[in-house]
Write an enzyme that holds these catalytic residues in place. Structure first.
Site, short mmCIF file in Angstrom:
data_model
loop_
_atom_site.label_atom_id
_atom_site.label_comp_id
_atom_site.label_asym_id
_atom_site.label_seq_id
_atom_site.Cartn_x
_atom_site.Cartn_y
_atom_site.Cartn_z
N TYR A 1 0.85 -1.19 0.00
CA TYR A 1 0.00 0.00 0.00
C TYR A 1 0.89 1.24 0.00
O TYR A 1 1.56 1.54 0.98
CB TYR A 1 -0.93 0.02 1.21
CG TYR A 1 -1.96 -1.09 1.23
CD1 TYR A 1 -2.19 -1.89 0.11
CD2 TYR A 1 -2.72 -1.34 2.37
CE1 TYR A 1 -3.14 -2.90 0.13
CE2 TYR A 1 -3.67 -2.35 2.39
CZ TYR A 1 -3.87 -3.12 1.27
OH TYR A 1 -4.82 -4.13 1.30
N SER B 1 -4.69 -14.35 3.09
CA SER B 1 -5.53 -13.44 2.31
C SER B 1 -5.66 -13.99 0.91
O SER B 1 -4.67 -14.38 0.29
CB SER B 1 -4.89 -12.04 2.29
OG SER B 1 -5.66 -11.13 1.54
N GLY C 1 -16.41 -2.15 -5.00
CA GLY C 1 -15.66 -1.12 -5.71
C GLY C 1 -16.45 0.15 -5.92
O GLY C 1 -16.13 0.96 -6.80
N SER D 1 -12.69 2.86 2.07
CA SER D 1 -12.89 4.31 2.06
C SER D 1 -12.54 4.92 3.41
O SER D 1 -12.82 4.35 4.46
CB SER D 1 -14.35 4.64 1.72
OG SER D 1 -14.60 6.02 1.83
N LEU E 1 -22.01 -0.44 -6.81
CA LEU E 1 -23.21 -1.20 -6.52
C LEU E 1 -24.44 -0.61 -7.21
O LEU E 1 -25.30 -1.36 -7.72
CB LEU E 1 -23.44 -1.25 -5.01
CG LEU E 1 -24.58 -2.15 -4.53
CD1 LEU E 1 -24.35 -3.59 -4.97
CD2 LEU E 1 -24.72 -2.07 -3.02
N TRP F 1 -12.84 -7.91 1.98
CA TRP F 1 -12.38 -6.69 1.31
C TRP F 1 -13.30 -6.37 0.13
O TRP F 1 -14.01 -7.23 -0.38
CB TRP F 1 -10.93 -6.78 0.88
CG TRP F 1 -10.48 -7.80 -0.13
CD1 TRP F 1 -9.94 -9.02 0.14
CD2 TRP F 1 -10.46 -7.67 -1.56
NE1 TRP F 1 -9.60 -9.67 -1.03
CE2 TRP F 1 -9.91 -8.86 -2.08
CE3 TRP F 1 -10.85 -6.66 -2.44
CZ2 TRP F 1 -9.75 -9.07 -3.45
CZ3 TRP F 1 -10.69 -6.87 -3.81
CH2 TRP F 1 -10.16 -8.06 -4.30
N SER F 2 -13.27 -5.10 -0.26
CA SER F 2 -14.16 -4.55 -1.29
C SER F 2 -15.63 -4.85 -1.00
O SER F 2 -16.36 -5.32 -1.88
CB SER F 2 -13.78 -5.08 -2.68
OG SER F 2 -14.37 -4.30 -3.71
N LEU G 1 -18.11 -2.99 -0.76
CA LEU G 1 -19.05 -2.16 -1.51
C LEU G 1 -18.96 -2.41 -3.00
O LEU G 1 -19.48 -1.64 -3.80
CB LEU G 1 -18.81 -0.68 -1.20
CG LEU G 1 -18.85 -0.29 0.28
CD1 LEU G 1 -18.60 1.20 0.45
CD2 LEU G 1 -20.20 -0.68 0.89
#
Length: 294
Positions: A54, A159, A215, A259, A218, A210-211, A213
């Protein structure tokens, strides 16, 4: 058997992902970032997700500077971080290719480098970021065990692993793998139907989703009339609906929210504390999948 919900990261509704920290320059000053961390603690959110890729480690470094400036925060938070992916621009070989490095020496060094960047003596959970087809599981397991024994790492996990991939690593260590951080959302629900979900429950791995939403796309997958009806019936926003949908799954997967937007975090927390009617849960799934449940 102990319920998944009362084991690893019990009572943690939401994990805050730090992948996009570089996108928020207003938070980069140690004092400002520390104040932001403190504000999340006031909401009951104390788990922060990192990885060495990251920002090429910069996200961990900025987070660590905030902790160093306000060391009282260190004992109030829990950090998840990961290693095992080398991006193409990080590859110093002539091939310049993205690849995986679940190698004992690399994992050992990555743990120490993460602790250095984060300015902490221990991370709560250390994950192998991606399954590596070249991984020699036994020496990797030894390195993880040594890190736990030395107090550098409290828990270990994986992961994006499939069941037989995490089971092979688990067979090489007496330490429990506590979690699998893998994609899950209304737009990525296949693991609920291919046996992956049941395998995680059976092996007592907490799902860090993870993710959650999808990306942020939706709305493009749901008919507006369904969204509007769902909002009217539940009082929940699109974000809250997406998180409530995940939180209702047995074993209570924990959303890893990418986010750092304050309104998005508020909406996600509202979703964590909401229960959807079973028929609405399936209606949302059906709409996104574009076909009825068999």
């Amino acid at each position: 058997m102990t319920s998944q919900a009362t084991g690893y990261l019990a009572n943690t509704p939401l994990i805050l992902g730090m992948m996009r920290l570089l996108d928020h320059p207003q938070l980069h000053a140690p004092k400002t970032l520390a104040a932001w961390i403190e504000s999340q603690l006031e909401r009951g959110l104390d788990v922060f997700d990192h990885a060495d890729i990251y920002g090429d480690g910069e996200c961990e470094r900025l987070f660590g500077e905030a902790l160093a400036a306000y060391p009282g925060l260190r004992d109030k938070i829990r950090i998840v971080t990961k290693t095992g992916i080398v991006l193409a621009h990080q590859d110093t070989s002539q091939w310049q290719t993205k690849h995986y490095r679940a190698e004992a020496k690399h994992v050992s060094g990555a743990i120490d480098r993460a602790l250095g960047r984060l300015r902490v003596e221990q991370v709560d959970t250390f994950l192998i970021h991606r399954p590596d087809p070249l991984m020699d599981a036994e020496p990797v397991a030894r390195v993880l065990e040594e890190a736990v024994s030395a107090g550098k790492v409290r828990h270990i996990g994986v992961s994006n692993f499939r069941p037989e991939q995490w089971r092979w690593l688990q067979k090489n260590t007496d330490l429990p793998l506590v979690c699998n951080q893998a994609e899950l959302s209304l737009t990525h629900a296949e693991p609920l139907f291919d046996g992956t979900h049941e395998a995680q429950l059976s092996d007592r791995l907490r799902w860090l989703a993870w993710s959650p939403l999808g990306g942020g796309k939706l709305a493009g997958h749901l008919p507006e009339d369904l969204l509007e009806t769902a909002r009217e019936h539940t009082g929940l926003s699109e974000t809250s609906l997406a998180i409530a949908w995940i939180s209702q799954i047995p074993g209570q997967p924990i959303p890893v929210l990418g986010s750092m937007n304050d309104d998005r975090i508020k909406a996600a927390l509202e979703g964590c504390n909401s229960v959807l009617p079973r028929t609405l849960w399936f209606a949302l799934l059906e709409a996104v999948r574009g076909r009825r449940v068999p």
